[in-house]
Motif scaffolding. Structure first.
Motif, PDB file in Angstrom:
ATOM      1  N   TRP A  70       0.847  -1.185   0.000  1.00  0.00           N
ATOM      2  CA  TRP A  70       0.000   0.000   0.000  1.00  0.00           C
ATOM      3  C   TRP A  70       0.881   1.231   0.000  1.00  0.00           C
ATOM      4  O   TRP A  70       1.818   1.329   0.796  1.00  0.00           O
ATOM      5  CB  TRP A  70      -0.873   0.036   1.248  1.00  0.00           C
ATOM      6  N   LYS A  71       0.583   2.180  -0.869  1.00  0.00           N
ATOM      7  CA  LYS A  71       1.300   3.452  -0.892  1.00  0.00           C
ATOM      8  C   LYS A  71       0.299   4.553  -0.589  1.00  0.00           C
ATOM      9  O   LYS A  71      -0.742   4.661  -1.251  1.00  0.00           O
ATOM     10  CB  LYS A  71       1.955   3.697  -2.248  1.00  0.00           C
ATOM     11  N   PHE A  72       0.625   5.380   0.418  1.00  0.00           N
ATOM     12  CA  PHE A  72      -0.239   6.475   0.843  1.00  0.00           C
ATOM     13  C   PHE A  72       0.492   7.797   0.636  1.00  0.00           C
ATOM     14  O   PHE A  72       1.593   7.985   1.147  1.00  0.00           O
ATOM     15  CB  PHE A  72      -0.615   6.336   2.318  1.00  0.00           C
ATOM     16  N   ILE A  73      -0.136   8.702  -0.109  1.00  0.00           N
ATOM     17  CA  ILE A  73       0.399  10.047  -0.321  1.00  0.00           C
ATOM     18  C   ILE A  73      -0.501  10.992   0.468  1.00  0.00           C
ATOM     19  O   ILE A  73      -1.688  11.113   0.169  1.00  0.00           O
ATOM     20  CB  ILE A  73       0.414  10.406  -1.821  1.00  0.00           C
ATOM     21  N   SER A  74       0.071  11.652   1.495  1.00  0.00           N
ATOM     22  CA  SER A  74      -0.776  12.416   2.420  1.00  0.00           C
ATOM     23  C   SER A  74      -1.169  13.798   1.918  1.00  0.00           C
ATOM     24  O   SER A  74      -2.191  14.326   2.326  1.00  0.00           O
ATOM     25  CB  SER A  74      -0.085  12.553   3.781  1.00  0.00           C
ATOM     26  N   ASN A  75      -0.379  14.397   1.011  1.00  0.00           N
ATOM     27  CA  ASN A  75      -0.721  15.766   0.613  1.00  0.00           C
ATOM     28  C   ASN A  75      -1.871  15.835  -0.391  1.00  0.00           C
ATOM     29  O   ASN A  75      -2.476  16.876  -0.557  1.00  0.00           O
ATOM     30  CB  ASN A  75       0.508  16.512   0.082  1.00  0.00           C
ATOM     31  N   ASN A  76      -2.188  14.720  -1.067  1.00  0.00           N
ATOM     32  CA  ASN A  76      -3.327  14.739  -1.984  1.00  0.00           C
ATOM     33  C   ASN A  76      -4.309  13.592  -1.723  1.00  0.00           C
ATOM     34  O   ASN A  76      -5.244  13.390  -2.481  1.00  0.00           O
ATOM     35  CB  ASN A  76      -2.874  14.740  -3.440  1.00  0.00           C
ATOM     36  N   ASN A  77      -4.068  12.828  -0.654  1.00  0.00           N
ATOM     37  CA  ASN A  77      -4.952  11.737  -0.250  1.00  0.00           C
ATOM     38  C   ASN A  77      -5.156  10.693  -1.339  1.00  0.00           C
ATOM     39  O   ASN A  77      -6.241  10.136  -1.479  1.00  0.00           O
ATOM     40  CB  ASN A  77      -6.292  12.276   0.242  1.00  0.00           C
ATOM     41  N   LYS A  78      -4.116  10.433  -2.090  1.00  0.00           N
ATOM     42  CA  LYS A  78      -4.165   9.392  -3.118  1.00  0.00           C
ATOM     43  C   LYS A  78      -3.161   8.311  -2.770  1.00  0.00           C
ATOM     44  O   LYS A  78      -2.426   8.411  -1.796  1.00  0.00           O
ATOM     45  CB  LYS A  78      -3.869   9.984  -4.493  1.00  0.00           C
ATOM     46  N   GLY A  79      -3.121   7.295  -3.576  1.00  0.00           N
ATOM     47  CA  GLY A  79      -2.174   6.211  -3.381  1.00  0.00           C
ATOM     48  C   GLY A  79      -2.548   5.037  -4.241  1.00  0.00           C
ATOM     49  O   GLY A  79      -3.304   5.169  -5.210  1.00  0.00           O
ATOM     50  N   ASP A  80      -2.001   3.884  -3.898  1.00  0.00           N
ATOM     51  CA  ASP A  80      -2.349   2.663  -4.609  1.00  0.00           C
ATOM     52  C   ASP A  80      -2.126   1.474  -3.693  1.00  0.00           C
ATOM     53  O   ASP A  80      -1.446   1.564  -2.681  1.00  0.00           O
ATOM     54  CB  ASP A  80      -1.562   2.520  -5.917  1.00  0.00           C
ATOM     55  N   MET A  81      -2.744   0.372  -4.061  1.00  0.00           N
ATOM     56  CA  MET A  81      -2.591  -0.873  -3.312  1.00  0.00           C
ATOM     57  C   MET A  81      -2.536  -2.023  -4.285  1.00  0.00           C
ATOM     58  O   MET A  81      -3.071  -1.927  -5.393  1.00  0.00           O
ATOM     59  CB  MET A  81      -3.733  -1.056  -2.302  1.00  0.00           C
ATOM     60  N   SER A  82      -1.840  -3.089  -3.895  1.00  0.00           N
ATOM     61  CA  SER A  82      -1.788  -4.265  -4.756  1.00  0.00           C
ATOM     62  C   SER A  82      -1.665  -5.539  -3.928  1.00  0.00           C
ATOM     63  O   SER A  82      -1.006  -5.564  -2.892  1.00  0.00           O
ATOM     64  CB  SER A  82      -0.622  -4.163  -5.747  1.00  0.00           C
ATOM     65  N   SER A  86      -1.135 -15.630  -5.292  1.00  0.00           N
ATOM     66  CA  SER A  86      -0.560 -16.869  -4.766  1.00  0.00           C
ATOM     67  C   SER A  86      -1.685 -17.775  -4.306  1.00  0.00           C
ATOM     68  O   SER A  86      -2.659 -17.314  -3.702  1.00  0.00           O
ATOM     69  CB  SER A  86       0.399 -16.580  -3.603  1.00  0.00           C
ATOM     70  N   GLY A  87      -1.575 -19.050  -4.591  1.00  0.00           N
ATOM     71  CA  GLY A  87      -2.611 -20.005  -4.193  1.00  0.00           C
ATOM     72  C   GLY A  87      -3.969 -19.597  -4.726  1.00  0.00           C
ATOM     73  O   GLY A  87      -4.159 -19.410  -5.919  1.00  0.00           O
ATOM     74  N   ASP A  88      -4.925 -19.431  -3.821  1.00  0.00           N
ATOM     75  CA  ASP A  88      -6.283 -19.028  -4.192  1.00  0.00           C
ATOM     76  C   ASP A  88      -6.447 -17.516  -4.241  1.00  0.00           C
ATOM     77  O   ASP A  88      -7.565 -17.024  -4.425  1.00  0.00           O
ATOM     78  CB  ASP A  88      -7.294 -19.600  -3.188  1.00  0.00           C
ATOM     79  N   CYS A  89      -5.355 -16.767  -4.076  1.00  0.00           N
ATOM     80  CA  CYS A  89      -5.423 -15.313  -4.030  1.00  0.00           C
ATOM     81  C   CYS A  89      -5.171 -14.713  -5.406  1.00  0.00           C
ATOM     82  O   CYS A  89      -4.164 -15.011  -6.043  1.00  0.00           O
ATOM     83  CB  CYS A  89      -4.397 -14.767  -3.036  1.00  0.00           C
ATOM     84  N   PRO A  90      -6.081 -13.843  -5.855  1.00  0.00           N
ATOM     85  CA  PRO A  90      -5.905 -13.218  -7.170  1.00  0.00           C
ATOM     86  C   PRO A  90      -4.933 -12.045  -7.100  1.00  0.00           C
ATOM     87  O   PRO A  90      -4.742 -11.440  -6.041  1.00  0.00           O
ATOM     88  CB  PRO A  90      -7.311 -12.699  -7.483  1.00  0.00           C
ATOM     89  N   TYR A  91      -4.319 -11.734  -8.232  1.00  0.00           N
ATOM     90  CA  TYR A  91      -3.543 -10.503  -8.320  1.00  0.00           C
ATOM     91  C   TYR A  91      -4.534  -9.360  -8.462  1.00  0.00           C
ATOM     92  O   TYR A  91      -5.529  -9.466  -9.177  1.00  0.00           O
ATOM     93  CB  TYR A  91      -2.603 -10.522  -9.526  1.00  0.00           C
ATOM     94  N   PHE A  92      -4.278  -8.264  -7.767  1.00  0.00           N
ATOM     95  CA  PHE A  92      -5.131  -7.088  -7.876  1.00  0.00           C
ATOM     96  C   PHE A  92      -4.284  -5.857  -7.609  1.00  0.00           C
ATOM     97  O   PHE A  92      -3.465  -5.841  -6.697  1.00  0.00           O
ATOM     98  CB  PHE A  92      -6.286  -7.137  -6.868  1.00  0.00           C
TER      99      PHE A  92
END
Length: 159
Positions: A70-82, A86-92
């Motif tokens: 997870w990436k959090f940018i505090s000055n514009n309240n944006k970011g991304d997550m991934s 693995s196994g039964d877990c999808p890439y997202f």
């Protein structure tokens, strides 16, 4: 007819005077600045986790979030997550918007590529807990058999 009009006006006043929601309260800037950076979810825990599955954020089983970035940018309240596949877990992977309000609530919206946050109607409200320079927790309330319990996402700073 006057009674119907008066009832209509009273109903509008009641709707217009309802309390503010998590998304309209003032921001907790110091909590936001402390969350700034890149983080990894090191664990997800909740009572009964060996017996029940929790679908986190409508994306995947909660255990799939262990190792997510997870990436959090505090000055514009944006970011991304991934999430890692693995196994039964999808890439997202997705951009996000987020903020922490004065009540210690973390408000999160997961966006589709190119989508504006104001167009996204659904989001998630979690509680921030045990915040330090190198770690923090997000707590999500879920109903398990009629009893509310916390799902605890443990975040550790990676940079």
């Amino acid at each position: 007819m006057k009674k119907l009009f008066l009832l209509g006006v009273l109903a509008l006043m009641a709707i217009g005077c309802k309390s503010t929601s998590a998304t309209t309260t003032k921001l907790d800037r110091s909590s936001q600045v402390n969350i700034k950076g890149t983080w990894t979810v090191s664990s997800v825990s909740y009572p009964g986790s060996e017996y029940i599955k929790v679908n986190s954020f409508g994306l995947a089983d909660s255990k799939c979030f262990v190792g997510s970035s997870w990436k959090f940018i505090s000055n514009n309240n944006k970011g991304d997550m991934s999430l890692n596949s693995s196994g039964d877990c999808p890439y997202f992977s997705s951009p996000i918007t987020w903020f922490v309000n004065k009540d210690g609530e973390f408000v999160l919206k997961i966006l589709n590529a190119g989508e504006k946050a104001k167009k996204v109607r659904d989001g998630y409200v979690l509680r921030v807990a045990n915040q330090s320079e190198t770690s923090f927790q997000l707590l999500d309330k879920i109903d398990v058999g009629g009893s509310m319990t916390d799902v605890v996402y443990q975040f550790n700073k990676t940079n």
